[in-house]
Scaffold this motif. Sequence first.
Motif, PDB file in Angstrom:
ATOM      1  N   GLY A   1      19.066  -9.584  21.284  1.00 15.22           N
ATOM      2  CA  GLY A   1      18.868  -9.469  19.849  1.00 15.22           C
ATOM      3  C   GLY A   1      17.410  -9.304  19.458  1.00 15.22           C
ATOM      4  N   SER A   2      17.187  -9.284  18.152  1.00 14.59           N
ATOM      5  CA  SER A   2      15.846  -9.073  17.610  1.00 14.59           C
ATOM      6  C   SER A   2      15.525 -10.117  16.541  1.00 14.59           C
ATOM      7  CB  SER A   2      15.741  -7.675  16.981  1.00 14.59           C
ATOM      8  OG  SER A   2      15.944  -6.661  17.936  1.00 14.59           O
ATOM      9  N   LEU A   3      14.246 -10.396  16.420  1.00 15.31           N
ATOM     10  CA  LEU A   3      13.717 -11.232  15.343  1.00 15.31           C
ATOM     11  C   LEU A   3      12.373 -10.670  14.918  1.00 15.31           C
ATOM     12  CD1 LEU A   3      14.300 -14.952  16.479  1.00 15.31           C
ATOM     13  CD2 LEU A   3      15.400 -13.789  14.551  1.00 15.31           C
ATOM     14  N   ARG A   4      12.009 -10.939  13.693  1.00 21.90           N
ATOM     15  CA  ARG A   4      10.699 -10.527  13.188  1.00 21.90           C
ATOM     16  C   ARG A   4       9.998 -11.742  12.618  1.00 21.90           C
ATOM     17  NH1 ARG A   4       8.542  -7.790   8.175  1.00 21.90           N
ATOM     18  NH2 ARG A   4       6.890  -6.375   8.866  1.00 21.90           N
ATOM     19  N   LEU A   5       8.848 -12.050  13.189  1.00 24.43           N
ATOM     20  CA  LEU A   5       8.033 -13.152  12.700  1.00 24.43           C
ATOM     21  C   LEU A   5       6.975 -12.625  11.734  1.00 24.43           C
ATOM     22  CD1 LEU A   5       7.382 -15.151  16.000  1.00 24.43           C
ATOM     23  CD2 LEU A   5       9.316 -15.309  14.423  1.00 24.43           C
ATOM     24  N   SER A   6       6.696 -13.425  10.725  1.00 21.25           N
ATOM     25  CA  SER A   6       5.670 -13.071   9.751  1.00 21.25           C
ATOM     26  C   SER A   6       4.691 -14.228   9.610  1.00 21.25           C
ATOM     27  CB  SER A   6       6.295 -12.776   8.392  1.00 21.25           C
ATOM     28  OG  SER A   6       7.194 -11.698   8.454  1.00 21.25           O
TER      29      SER A   6
ATOM     30  N   PHE B   1       8.032  -6.171  22.402  1.00 24.62           N
ATOM     31  CA  PHE B   1       7.467  -6.748  21.175  1.00 24.62           C
ATOM     32  C   PHE B   1       6.444  -5.776  20.588  1.00 24.62           C
ATOM     33  CE2 PHE B   1       7.994 -11.563  22.268  1.00 24.62           C
ATOM     34  CZ  PHE B   1       9.333 -11.343  22.543  1.00 24.62           C
ATOM     35  N   ILE B   2       6.357  -5.798  19.263  1.00 28.18           N
ATOM     36  CA  ILE B   2       5.367  -4.973  18.578  1.00 28.18           C
ATOM     37  C   ILE B   2       4.647  -5.818  17.535  1.00 28.18           C
ATOM     38  CG2 ILE B   2       4.968  -2.940  17.143  1.00 28.18           C
ATOM     39  CD1 ILE B   2       7.591  -1.795  18.264  1.00 28.18           C
ATOM     40  N   ILE B   3       3.320  -5.831  17.626  1.00 28.57           N
ATOM     41  CA  ILE B   3       2.526  -6.545  16.646  1.00 28.57           C
ATOM     42  C   ILE B   3       2.003  -5.560  15.607  1.00 28.57           C
ATOM     43  CG2 ILE B   3       0.366  -6.375  17.966  1.00 28.57           C
ATOM     44  CD1 ILE B   3      -0.320  -9.190  16.906  1.00 28.57           C
ATOM     45  N   SER B   4       1.998  -5.988  14.361  1.00 22.77           N
ATOM     46  CA  SER B   4       1.445  -5.156  13.298  1.00 22.77           C
ATOM     47  C   SER B   4       0.772  -6.067  12.277  1.00 22.77           C
ATOM     48  CB  SER B   4       2.540  -4.308  12.636  1.00 22.77           C
ATOM     49  OG  SER B   4       3.529  -5.147  12.060  1.00 22.77           O
ATOM     50  N   ARG B   5      -0.041  -5.469  11.427  1.00 27.84           N
ATOM     51  CA  ARG B   5      -0.777  -6.267  10.462  1.00 27.84           C
ATOM     52  C   ARG B   5      -0.934  -5.497   9.171  1.00 27.84           C
ATOM     53  NH1 ARG B   5      -6.416  -7.195  13.260  1.00 27.84           N
ATOM     54  NH2 ARG B   5      -7.159  -7.714  11.179  1.00 27.84           N
ATOM     55  N   ASP B   6      -1.115  -6.236   8.104  1.00 31.98           N
ATOM     56  CA  ASP B   6      -1.406  -5.665   6.801  1.00 31.98           C
ATOM     57  C   ASP B   6      -2.619  -6.409   6.271  1.00 31.98           C
ATOM     58  OD1 ASP B   6      -1.533  -5.054   4.056  1.00 31.98           O
ATOM     59  OD2 ASP B   6       0.611  -4.597   4.016  1.00 31.98           O
ATOM     60  N   ASN B   7      -3.776  -5.788   6.377  1.00 34.62           N
ATOM     61  CA  ASN B   7      -5.007  -6.474   5.973  1.00 34.62           C
ATOM     62  C   ASN B   7      -5.012  -6.792   4.482  1.00 34.62           C
ATOM     63  OD1 ASN B   7      -6.088  -6.489   8.572  1.00 34.62           O
ATOM     64  ND2 ASN B   7      -7.036  -4.477   8.298  1.00 34.62           N
ATOM     65  N   ALA B   8      -4.457  -5.919   3.688  1.00 33.31           N
ATOM     66  CA  ALA B   8      -4.447  -6.153   2.240  1.00 33.31           C
ATOM     67  C   ALA B   8      -3.641  -7.397   1.886  1.00 33.31           C
ATOM     68  CB  ALA B   8      -3.886  -4.931   1.519  1.00 33.31           C
ATOM     69  N   LEU B   9      -2.576  -7.639   2.649  1.00 31.30           N
ATOM     70  CA  LEU B   9      -1.736  -8.813   2.421  1.00 31.30           C
ATOM     71  C   LEU B   9      -2.150  -9.990   3.288  1.00 31.30           C
ATOM     72  CD1 LEU B   9       1.817  -7.187   2.182  1.00 31.30           C
ATOM     73  CD2 LEU B   9       0.318  -7.900   0.314  1.00 31.30           C
TER      74      LEU B   9
ATOM     75  N   PHE C   1     -11.301 -10.128   8.719  1.00 32.61           N
ATOM     76  CA  PHE C   1     -10.588 -10.572   9.908  1.00 32.61           C
ATOM     77  C   PHE C   1     -11.258 -10.035  11.162  1.00 32.61           C
ATOM     78  CE2 PHE C   1      -7.066 -12.742   8.101  1.00 32.61           C
ATOM     79  CZ  PHE C   1      -6.843 -12.157   6.873  1.00 32.61           C
ATOM     80  N   ASN C   2     -11.255 -10.843  12.191  1.00 33.79           N
ATOM     81  CA  ASN C   2     -11.720 -10.424  13.506  1.00 33.79           C
ATOM     82  C   ASN C   2     -10.529 -10.107  14.393  1.00 33.79           C
ATOM     83  OD1 ASN C   2     -12.338 -11.656  16.484  1.00 33.79           O
ATOM     84  ND2 ASN C   2     -14.027 -10.411  15.706  1.00 33.79           N
ATOM     85  N   ALA C   3      -9.532 -10.974  14.358  1.00 30.28           N
ATOM     86  CA  ALA C   3      -8.323 -10.768  15.156  1.00 30.28           C
ATOM     87  C   ALA C   3      -7.174 -11.560  14.566  1.00 30.28           C
ATOM     88  CB  ALA C   3      -8.545 -11.196  16.607  1.00 30.28           C
ATOM     89  N   MET C   4      -5.987 -11.022  14.740  1.00 29.91           N
ATOM     90  CA  MET C   4      -4.770 -11.713  14.321  1.00 29.91           C
ATOM     91  C   MET C   4      -3.775 -11.596  15.456  1.00 29.91           C
ATOM     92  SD  MET C   4      -4.468 -10.253  10.425  1.00 29.91           S
ATOM     93  CE  MET C   4      -3.541 -11.633   9.731  1.00 29.91           C
ATOM     94  N   GLY C   5      -3.067 -12.670  15.743  1.00 30.03           N
ATOM     95  CA  GLY C   5      -2.157 -12.595  16.873  1.00 30.03           C
ATOM     96  C   GLY C   5      -1.128 -13.699  16.899  1.00 30.03           C
ATOM     97  N   TRP C   6      -0.373 -13.690  17.981  1.00 29.96           N
ATOM     98  CA  TRP C   6       0.691 -14.668  18.193  1.00 29.96           C
ATOM     99  C   TRP C   6       0.587 -15.265  19.582  1.00 29.96           C
ATOM    100  CZ3 TRP C   6       3.974 -15.997  14.295  1.00 29.96           C
ATOM    101  CH2 TRP C   6       4.019 -15.147  13.182  1.00 29.96           C
ATOM    102  N   TYR C   7       0.758 -16.561  19.649  1.00 32.37           N
ATOM    103  CA  TYR C   7       0.856 -17.292  20.896  1.00 32.37           C
ATOM    104  C   TYR C   7       2.220 -17.977  20.925  1.00 32.37           C
ATOM    105  CZ  TYR C   7      -4.193 -16.852  21.680  1.00 32.37           C
ATOM    106  OH  TYR C   7      -5.460 -16.371  21.918  1.00 32.37           O
ATOM    107  N   ARG C   8       2.607 -18.432  22.110  1.00 38.48           N
ATOM    108  CA  ARG C   8       3.842 -19.201  22.202  1.00 38.48           C
ATOM    109  C   ARG C   8       3.682 -20.305  23.237  1.00 38.48           C
ATOM    110  NH1 ARG C   8       7.896 -14.688  24.988  1.00 38.48           N
ATOM    111  NH2 ARG C   8       6.959 -14.712  27.080  1.00 38.48           N
ATOM    112  N   GLN C   9       4.494 -21.334  23.046  1.00 38.28           N
ATOM    113  CA  GLN C   9       4.477 -22.452  23.987  1.00 38.28           C
ATOM    114  C   GLN C   9       5.908 -22.905  24.224  1.00 38.28           C
ATOM    115  OE1 GLN C   9       1.952 -25.769  22.896  1.00 38.28           O
ATOM    116  NE2 GLN C   9       1.814 -26.424  25.032  1.00 38.28           N
ATOM    117  N   ALA C  10       6.335 -22.790  25.457  1.00 36.41           N
ATOM    118  CA  ALA C  10       7.656 -23.255  25.864  1.00 36.41           C
ATOM    119  C   ALA C  10       7.546 -24.692  26.362  1.00 36.41           C
ATOM    120  CB  ALA C  10       8.213 -22.349  26.954  1.00 36.41           C
TER     121      ALA C  10
END
Length: 120
Positions: A16-21, A67-75, A31-40
Amino acid sequence: QVQLEESGGGLVQPGGSLRLSCAASGNIFRFNAMGWYRQAPGKERELVAASFSSGPTTYADSVQGRFIISRDNALKSVYLQMNSLKPEDTAVYYCNVRGYDSDGDLNEYWGQGTQVTVAS
């Protein structure tokens, strides 16, 4: 003061799929960087994907092509589209933002985490 508000986690079946915001608010002027980390459970926190203001993106080998990361700097927002999810993707996912405040100082911020569970 900067706050990161995450949403989009949940329970999904394998494949399946999910979208995180993640939306940032407060004193971030650039902004310098935006990203996602995870911890199991029982594991260290790891980088999943990151988007740098200079242009490039980076992905963990385990999620490359899914996975695909995207960003909206205005938001002031960053997103993570997760496809073809596997049970080993189960973890708490954290939004991470590095940005410059009004004084020109570079700071790093973390979201509170959102649980993603991949199970039948």
